[in-house]
Design an enzyme around this catalytic site. Structure first.
Site, mmCIF file in Angstrom:
data_model
loop_
_atom_site.group_PDB
_atom_site.id
_atom_site.type_symbol
_atom_site.label_atom_id
_atom_site.label_comp_id
_atom_site.label_asym_id
_atom_site.label_seq_id
_atom_site.Cartn_x
_atom_site.Cartn_y
_atom_site.Cartn_z
ATOM 1 C CG HIS A 74 32.741 40.939 35.263
ATOM 2 N ND1 HIS A 74 33.546 40.253 34.635
ATOM 3 C CD2 HIS A 74 32.795 42.239 35.027
ATOM 4 C CE1 HIS A 74 34.408 41.096 33.847
ATOM 5 N NE2 HIS A 74 33.875 42.416 34.217
ATOM 6 C CD GLU A 75 30.740 45.121 35.888
ATOM 7 O OE1 GLU A 75 31.440 45.891 36.430
ATOM 8 O OE2 GLU A 75 30.820 44.628 34.723
ATOM 9 C CD GLU B 243 37.765 44.040 32.605
ATOM 10 O OE1 GLU B 243 37.019 42.588 32.777
ATOM 11 O OE2 GLU B 243 36.991 45.075 32.852
#
Lengths: 495, 495
Positions: free
Chosen positions: B259-260, B289
């Site tokens: 995700h990051e 996002e």
């Protein structure tokens, strides 16, 4: 008036605090290609701090306070004095040169790191020369009439220090310690047992234990890793150490941790009454190093200290269960000429400093240039330690200091060693240190140091503190006596 | 004139860079008792940046540039527009309140951490209320005539977003996803095999591999640890991620890293032509996002991705040798109502966001107060997910966002999920994504995103980018279709 002054100081302290964090980040975290932008930020903020200090408003404020010094409290008075001195120095330096230099040293540290990692002095030598040139130039701006400009930079780190005093100091090392070392080398050493595998995770746990045991407050401090261990304080509630772990030499990190913890405890014990002032940090580099070297050597390499913590040490380093404490003591005090200053034993350590001192002196006199350093480094290593590095990464490139603009700093390490023994002798009059260590009463040591030294921050000069504790000023005699006594006992030498 | 403007921007960017490092330090390093002083430094520097932006000189400069917008390059023009908007907002906020708020959110984060660790909401609720009050007050200053002040803060993170649009979005989630979830829960799940012991050291190594595999450039970025994983960019050459390792749930860190890394790759791929401008960072929170969730879910939870890296995964997680890739795929897509948003599966994730969205809306309308949150939180969890936390630390205290002043931010996560599917559908037209993933050609994915999205930074608005790629604006339909299709296949549901 005092209120305006305080408000400016608060502003300066915030900028300095931000700069400390940025410096910390550069050495522990910043990715390689991020260093450039960060160095610009450092240059910018340094400049902002400089602008405050040299602003007409601030200088006038300071002049007014100076004209009425005796009406001030001792703390305010000392602050005004220190800042006046700093401004006096700074105002001779053109601001563009000041900013250039502050960016230069950040960039140079990045290049130094690359040079060290790739064993390539060439890529670094121009930057190093530039740093020396600027330091010399700034020293000239600062004291046009000073015959010996190296004295000017020595004073940056140790007020009142001169080449003359240091020459005497290092001369006595040459006379007494170099021959002692030769005798020890002729005798030979026991086979080392302390190099063994220990996982980094496990080392970290034991190093943490040691930090706690010595009295470092982890609510007001952190320990991280970096190539070159150091201590940095943001303020007394935020003191940061680094260490460097190597899988098969766990005792390298341990002594480095003890050393940095000595610095860290000093910063954590600054008196609360100094909060918010520029006095709220450790004093000269010499007295700071006296604290780290006191913990590392006088405490950390004593038998009594390890008696107090040996069973804990055995838990984290099971091989110690097979080693008696007497053998262990001998091992952590093995004297052996080696290449790396930070890993040198207590006896040879100051000889490493001597090499750096002599080089700085000669660079300042203009006799040599940065490009000559690898050759000269190796010659001096042979002369004093009997060995020379094969790679510059283990020689002239080993330390970050010069890249960081710290020229004239190295002698502080030797001074620190000398002070530490003077302090030790004084402490002995107040307590049975060996017994205290065997009982693990580390707070007694910490409190004594806090009360006699740490709490004062920069309120008192080093000379004053040392005189109050010992009744005299710097005197290398005790240090040399201590070394001779300790190592002739360990090596059964009749000297 | 443009030159003066650029020089001010450079100054602002340096201050922002310093603030980013300080923020990073606060979340990854600062000792507990050091947070107070650091928060003062943050307040001070924030103020300095504010002073530049609101200075008469700068505002005049900007007015001149604005009066001649069409003579500017597209980059300069966009910069002038964005800054004008920001200043317009800021100039309504009294500077003392602005400084107070920036210090408040730093302090609140420290208190939030304590509250979470000790499961004690009480010690935090006043600070939280204060943050909500200030946010509301600032929104009022900003748009006196706006009927719905929550729309004002939504716009901070996603231009053009309104409560009306979000209500429609979440309404369709309620209608479609909540019943789907209930069907899945009724069916039950396979026995989990992916929770097993894996040392932190080993996890770190595998996570590093994953980062490299996805294309994160470690010369221009670092990964560290923090309680709450996040990404922060100092500039495109200095992008920082954190993750959180738990010994017995290695896949928690892995999906968090993926995700990051999605955020990180975005920042690293900002176009070079934007260097030095305020456009040189990711766009709205929603589009940011979309990138992290694209990597985490659409890529990271697909079978094809794991086919490409499964043998490597088995090396670091030997237990995977006993699990077929089909079973593995099912496991990483298990749907199960759970308490923690960041560990939620892809399907229930947006329901967690819905809880937060509704709470923010009600707080803004004044119907509820911070003190009511634990109760309301739990009621909503029951309503949408069928479970409620026993401890607030696993409920209302789980996220740092509100403590950090990020109110109106949460909906971006849901928007990001919706965008990510729209982007996915567009990408499918240009390549056979499954084949690309199976072959481990991660650069193809990265380059496509770089070219269509990342390189633009803030030069284009999210709406514009999404329209260019997909031919239409935000449309939650695709996201809901994707979820229904994927999970009815996995769970053999006929819907």
């Amino acid at each position: 008036m005092l209120e305006q002054f305080r408000s400016k100081i608060t502003e300066k302290k915030k900028i300095d605090g931000a700069l400390s964090i940025l410096q910390w980040d550069l050495e522990t975290c910043t990715p390689k290609k991020g260093q450039e932008f960060l160095s610009e930020i450092v240059g910018y903020l340094t400049m902002k701090g400089y602008e405050i200090s040299t602003s007409k408003e601030f200088v006038e404020l300071l002049d007014k306070l100076k004209s009425n010094l005796n009406s001030l409290s001792p703390i305010d008075k000392k602050e005004v004095e220190i800042i006046s001195e700093e401004i006096e120095k700074m105002k001779h330096i053109p601001s563009n040169e000041y900013q250039y230099f502050s960016e230069l040293v950040v960039k140079a540290q990045g290049i130094w790191e690359q040079a060290k990692l790739s064993n390539n002095y060439k890529i670094y030598e121009d930057k190093l020369q530039e740093i020396f040139d600027y330091t010399l130039k700034f020293a000239k701006y600062n004291r046009k009439n000073e015959a010996n400009l190296y004295d000017v930079v020595l004073n940056e780190y140790e007020k009142g220090m001169t080449t003359e005093k240091l020459d005497i100091f290092f001369e006595s090392l040459k006379e007494e310690i170099v021959p002692l070392l030769q005798k020890i080398v002729a005798k030979g050493n026991p086979k080392r047992k302390l190099n063994f595998y220990n996982s980094i995770e496990n080392q970290k746990k034991f190093n943490r234990k040691i930090g706690e045991y010595l009295g470092f407050d982890f609510d007001r401090g952190v320990v991280r890793e970096s190539e070159h261990p150091f201590t940095l304080n943001v303020d007394k509630n935020d003191v940061r150490l680094t260490t460097k772990y190597v899988e098969n030499t766990p005792f390298s990190a341990i002594f480095s941790t003890i050393h940095e913890t000595g610095h860290g405890i000093y910063e954590q014990q600054i008196g609360d009454e100094l909060k918010g002032t520029i006095l709220a940090c450790g004093g000269s580099m010499g007295i700071h190093e006296s604290q780290s070297r006191f913990y590392e050597n006088i405490i950390g390499r004593s038998k009594a200290f390890w008696k107090g913590i040996y069973s804990e040490a055995q838990n984290y380093n099971p091989i110690l269960k097979e080693i008696t404490i007497d053998d262990f003591y001998k091992e952590i005090n093995i004297v052996e000429p080696s290449l790396i200053r930070t890993e040198a034993d207590e006896l040879t350590y100051s000889l490493h400093i001597m090499v750096r001192y002599e080089i700085e002196k000669e660079l300042f006199s203009g006799n040599i240039k940065a490009k000559d350093l690898p050759k000269i480094w190796n010659e001096k290593m042979i002369k004093y330690l009997g060995i020379a590095p094969k790679y510059d990464s283990q020689g002239v490139l080993q330390d970050v200091h010069w890249a960081g603009g710290l020229i004239g700093y190295f002698p502080s390490y030797a001074l620190g060693s000398a002070y530490s023994v003077q302090i030790y002798n004084a402490m002995k009059k107040d307590m049975d240190i060996d017994k205290v260590l065997e009982n693990g009463e580390m707070d007694k040591i910490k409190n004594w140091l806090g009360d006699k030294i740490h709490k004062y921050g920069r309120l008192k000069e080093t000379e004053e503190i040392i005189r109050e504790i010992t009744g005299e000023g710097l005197n290398p005699k005790y240090y040399i006596d201590y070394l001779k006594k300790k190592y002739s006992a360990i090596y059964n030498l009749d000297i």
